[in-house]
Scaffold this active site. Structure first.
Site, PDB file in Angstrom:
ATOM      1  N   CYS A 192       0.819  -1.221   0.000  1.00 12.45           N
ATOM      2  CA  CYS A 192       0.000   0.000   0.000  1.00 12.45           C
ATOM      3  C   CYS A 192       0.852   1.270   0.000  1.00 12.45           C
ATOM      4  CB  CYS A 192      -0.960  -0.005   1.170  1.00 12.45           C
ATOM      5  SG  CYS A 192      -0.185  -0.341   2.740  1.00 12.45           S
ATOM      6  N   SER A 199       9.982   2.411   5.790  1.00 11.27           N
ATOM      7  CA  SER A 199       8.533   2.294   5.968  1.00 11.27           C
ATOM      8  C   SER A 199       7.943   3.572   6.538  1.00 11.27           C
ATOM      9  CB  SER A 199       8.222   1.144   6.924  1.00 11.27           C
ATOM     10  OG  SER A 199       8.651  -0.064   6.353  1.00 11.27           O
ATOM     11  N   PRO A 205       7.292  -4.551  10.738  1.00 10.41           N
ATOM     12  CA  PRO A 205       7.850  -5.815  10.270  1.00 10.41           C
ATOM     13  C   PRO A 205       7.164  -6.423   9.042  1.00 10.41           C
ATOM     14  CG  PRO A 205       6.458  -6.188  12.173  1.00 10.41           C
ATOM     15  CD  PRO A 205       6.407  -4.725  11.882  1.00 10.41           C
ATOM     16  N   GLU A 220     -18.106   1.559  15.750  1.00  7.69           N
ATOM     17  CA  GLU A 220     -16.997   1.022  14.939  1.00  7.69           C
ATOM     18  C   GLU A 220     -15.672   1.042  15.711  1.00  7.69           C
ATOM     19  OE1 GLU A 220     -14.954   2.062  10.693  1.00  7.69           O
ATOM     20  OE2 GLU A 220     -16.986   2.770  11.053  1.00  7.69           O
TER      21      GLU A 220
END
Lengths: 308, 461
Positions: free
Chosen positions: B61, B120, B126, B203
């Protein structure tokens, strides 16, 4: 041999310092290298201290507990060894900095200020007394660890209450684990204390048959130190029963552990200072003369100073 | 002689490209396979895309990266552009300002950093290592990776593993949900022995509940003003648990990847009506509040009543509702620890800062691994010739040992075999040292050619 003893007196505080330094390194950085070495360094130090203790005991022909400072040195060894057992059982290394720091302090004080103990109690060579003394040492070691873990619990609890998410938050184990460590140490220490007291009583009655009537008259189960220790034992037993059967937990348990230990230290200090009982004596005789080696025991004279 | 190759990466990632561009560049697994077939599909492939030894596309992504091993003399951008065009992907993106183009050792360094989580968005995460391995496996299923890419990916996996084990770059929660669990774990070591109450069935509450269930909370009770909604959420969570909450949560929330499956006996889920809130609170060790109420719904008197039987055991309360559900005075009650979103954010920032302190050590590890790769790269042209030379000597040795075996017993033959083995080792070792010591690449090529000519080994073309 004196050279070897002197070498140990220098080497051991240094080894304890290295252990403490390693655990501090681990606590401050959580470095994987520190994780790898701390336990090994501590194990080596325990081994070295054991060798030194055995060597000293052989040299002196008695337990090296002839003075409060000698006792402190042994307490450091017992604390480090007991801590390693707890660390192995709970797989928690981040509390080591405190225990090893105290152990280093005790070892340093013991090594730096110990002077040759003249006229040490001949009882230190008596196996019955030695057993009693070793159990006392182990019991107080466990209670000391319980105190230290309770302190950590209260500190972490306070940090959480004030929402401080710093080093202590990141490094210390959960409150749950700290409480288990503290209570677990009491669970270990209490039976040891009971055994120590029982052995002490048995040995005292045995000794009474072997010494002069004047001396035997001084051997009383109502000795202040014995009485205080039984009170401490009962207080800890009540706390443990409350934990086990009444569900006492958390802050309450840990405050009790801290207060209990402070009471121990204060009461023992006061008794040691103000009540010259048969737990506090010095033999005016040849140091190596022991009850076991002579048919007729050396007359004992109660004085202030020295003692176990 | 071996054909030399070069390594390249073309990357569109979160550091250089906005989300819209990253979405555009995303490559699905089927497209990745098509791209591999187009670039290294064999002799039938078009002339324009010839020259590619192997390709490994990686698409997550936050990044889409194409690692290439190209035969020397070919233009990587031209080769890759032709391949992308052949499968209908947008080649222009990789020529735009949003693309990172790295070649040679820089490309490998980038790969190592990606594998270690240094590149990242969430430092040290990880999952990227797993995603790289998936891409690598897919590539190996459809092609034989070139020696350069093969070595580079293996080195990247090793570097990533070292960075994660030798530093603390992957420790500490860096998401709100995970920080909530981490905070709870500062109170209770074993969540399976604890009861949680979720107040609110929205939610956010569901997400928080899933994380606590993932971490083996003992019992979860959902309390909501609408009992139907509480029941619905409880039933949904129960169904997810039965269907393997572990797997579904790992797919949805990558941070949970390393978590164990639910323990036996943990994760009991129930719903209770709003009227039973106080009894539910009294039985709880962990309380999560996530309602949409505009006024505090958990008041000091309620909590005091609820904790009366706790006998000192701490009560952990987490209020992740805005506005807050727990009255501020609850914090004053002894033994009650109340936290909110700000506290979780502070924990996350602290953990991120701690991870950032690990970067220098992580980069040091990567440098060490790069040195090893560089050494391998320096000798890569020697390997085929040395292997052939060794095989040639082994063949001679086998012939000699066979001859001895005919004349002497097996013991003598074995001794000769051992002796000649040592001899080969020394000869090959000396030859490799001499070849490595060549002053220039031309000199080394001349030395290799001499070796070929003298012993008649390998391809003389």
């Amino acid at each position: 041999m004196a050279v070897l003893h002197s070498a140990f007196m220098v080497l051991l505080p240094m080894a304890y310092l290295v252990v403490w330094g390693s655990y501090m390194w681990l606590f401050l950085t959580d470095h994987p290298g520190a994780h790898r070495i701390v336990t090994r360094v501590a194990l080596v130090t325990v081994f070295l201290d054991l060798v030194a203790t055995v060597h000293l005991a052989q040299e002196l022909h008695r337990l090296p507990m002839g003075s409060p400072l000698e006792f402190l040195g042994l307490l450091a060894l017992a604390m480090l060894a007991t801590y390693l057992v707890i660390e192995r059982r709970l797989h928690v290394k981040n509390t080591g900095f405190l225990v090893t720091g105290v152990a280093f302090l005790f070892k340093f004080l013991s090594a730096a200020f110990t002077t040759p103990v003249r006229g040490a109690s001949p009882y230190l060579s008596d196996p019955g007394f030695a057993g009693h003394a070793v159990f006392v040492l182990l019991a107080y070691t466990a209670l000391s660890l319980s105190f230290l873990y309770a302190i950590l619990y209260l500190v972490l609890s306070r940090q959480l209450m004030h929402r401080h998410f710093g080093l202590l938050f990141r490094r210390l184990p959960s409150l749950d684990v700290l409480e288990r460590m503290s209570v677990g140490a009491v669970e270990l220490g209490l039976p040891l204390l009971f055994v120590a007291l029982s052995l002490g009583h048995l040995w005292m009655y045995d000794l009474a048959d072997r010494v002069s009537p004047e001396m035997a008259a001084l051997l009383s189960p109502y000795d202040p130190k014995i009485m205080a220790t039984w009170v401490i034992f009962l207080a800890y037993a009540v706390g443990l029963a409350g934990h086990r059967f009444l569900g006492w937990r958390g802050y309450r348990m840990n405050v009790m552990a801290v207060v209990g230990y402070v009471v121990i230290v204060l009461s023992m200090g006061l008794i040691q200072h103000f009540f010259p009982t048969f737990h506090k004596f010095r033999v005016h005789a040849e140091p190596k003369t022991t009850l076991l080696h002579e048919a007729a025991p050396t007359p004992l004279v109660l004085t202030r100073g020295g003692g176990v | 002689m071996t054909q030399l190759s070069t390594l390249h990466v073309r990357s569109i990632n979160h550091r250089v490209a906005p989300t819209a561009v990253r979405e555009q560049a995303h490559i699905e697994p089927e497209q990745a396979v098509a791209l591999m077939n187009a670039l290294v599909g064999g002799p039938e492939q078009e002339a324009a895309v010839r020259g590619c030894l192997s390709v490994i596309p990686v698409s997550t992504c936050n990044r889409t990266e194409i690692y290439l091993e190209i035969l020397e003399g070919h233009d990587p951008d031209a080769v890759m552009g032709a391949g992308l065009a052949a499968v209908g992907l947008d080649a222009d993106l990789y020529h735009s300002e949003y693309a990172l183009r790295l070649n040679g050792l820089e490309a490998i360094e980038h790969l190592y950093k990606v594998s270690s989580g240094l590149e990242s968005m969430m430092l040290g995460e990880p999952q990227i290592a797993g995603q790289l391995k998936t891409a690598y496996r897919l590539a190996r299923e459809h092609q034989e990776p070139g020696p350069g890419l093969l070595r580079a990916f293996q080195g990247a996996f090793r570097a990533g593993k070292r960075v994660r084990t030798e530093t603390r770059i992957a420790t500490g929660a860096v998401s709100v949900a995970f920080a909530a669990v981490e905070l709870a774990r500062k109170f209770f070591d074993h969540l399976c022995d604890q009861n949680a109450v979720l107040v609110g069935a929205g939610e956010t509450g569901g997400l928080a509940a899933r994380h606590f269930l993932q971490h083996n909370i003992g019992q979860l009770t959902v309390v909501n003003r609408s009992y139907d909604r509480a029941q619905t959420l409880a039933q949904t969570l129960m169904a997810e648990k039965k269907a393997g909450l572990g797997r579904s949560a790992r797919e949805g929330a990558a941070e949970l990847q390393a978590l164990p499956e639910l323990e036996e006996g943990c994760g009991q889920i129930a719903a209770r009506p709003w009227e039973e809130l106080i009894p539910a609170l009294a039985a709880a060790d962990v309380i999560l509040t996530t309602t949409g109420a505009t006024e505090p719904i958990i008041l000091p008197a309620m909590v005091e009543e609820a904790i009366s039987g706790r006998k000192g055991k701490p009560l952990f309360m987490l209020d992740i509702a805005v506005p807050r559900d727990i009255h501020p005075d609850v914090h004053q009650i002894a033994g009650v620890f109340v936290f909110g979103l700000d506290d979780l954010d502070e924990i996350i920032q602290g953990n991120l800062s701690a991870r950032e302190h690990q970067i220098p050590r992580a980069e040091e590890i990567i440098r060490e691994e790069l040195v090893e790769f560089q050494q391998w790269l320096n000798d890569v042209d020697l390997r085929p010739t040395v292997a052939e030379f060794r095989a040639y000597l082994e063949e001679l040795k086998d012939k000699q040992v066979g001859f001895v075996r005919k004349k002497q017993n097996d013991e003598v033959a074995a001794a000769v075999d051992r002796s000649l083995q040592q001899f080969i080792k020394k000869v090959v070792g000396r030859s490799v040292s001499t070849l490595k010591a060549a002053e220039s690449r031309e000199q080394r090529e001349r030395d290799l050619a001499t070796l070929h000519r003298i012993f008649g080994i390998g391809d003389q073309d």
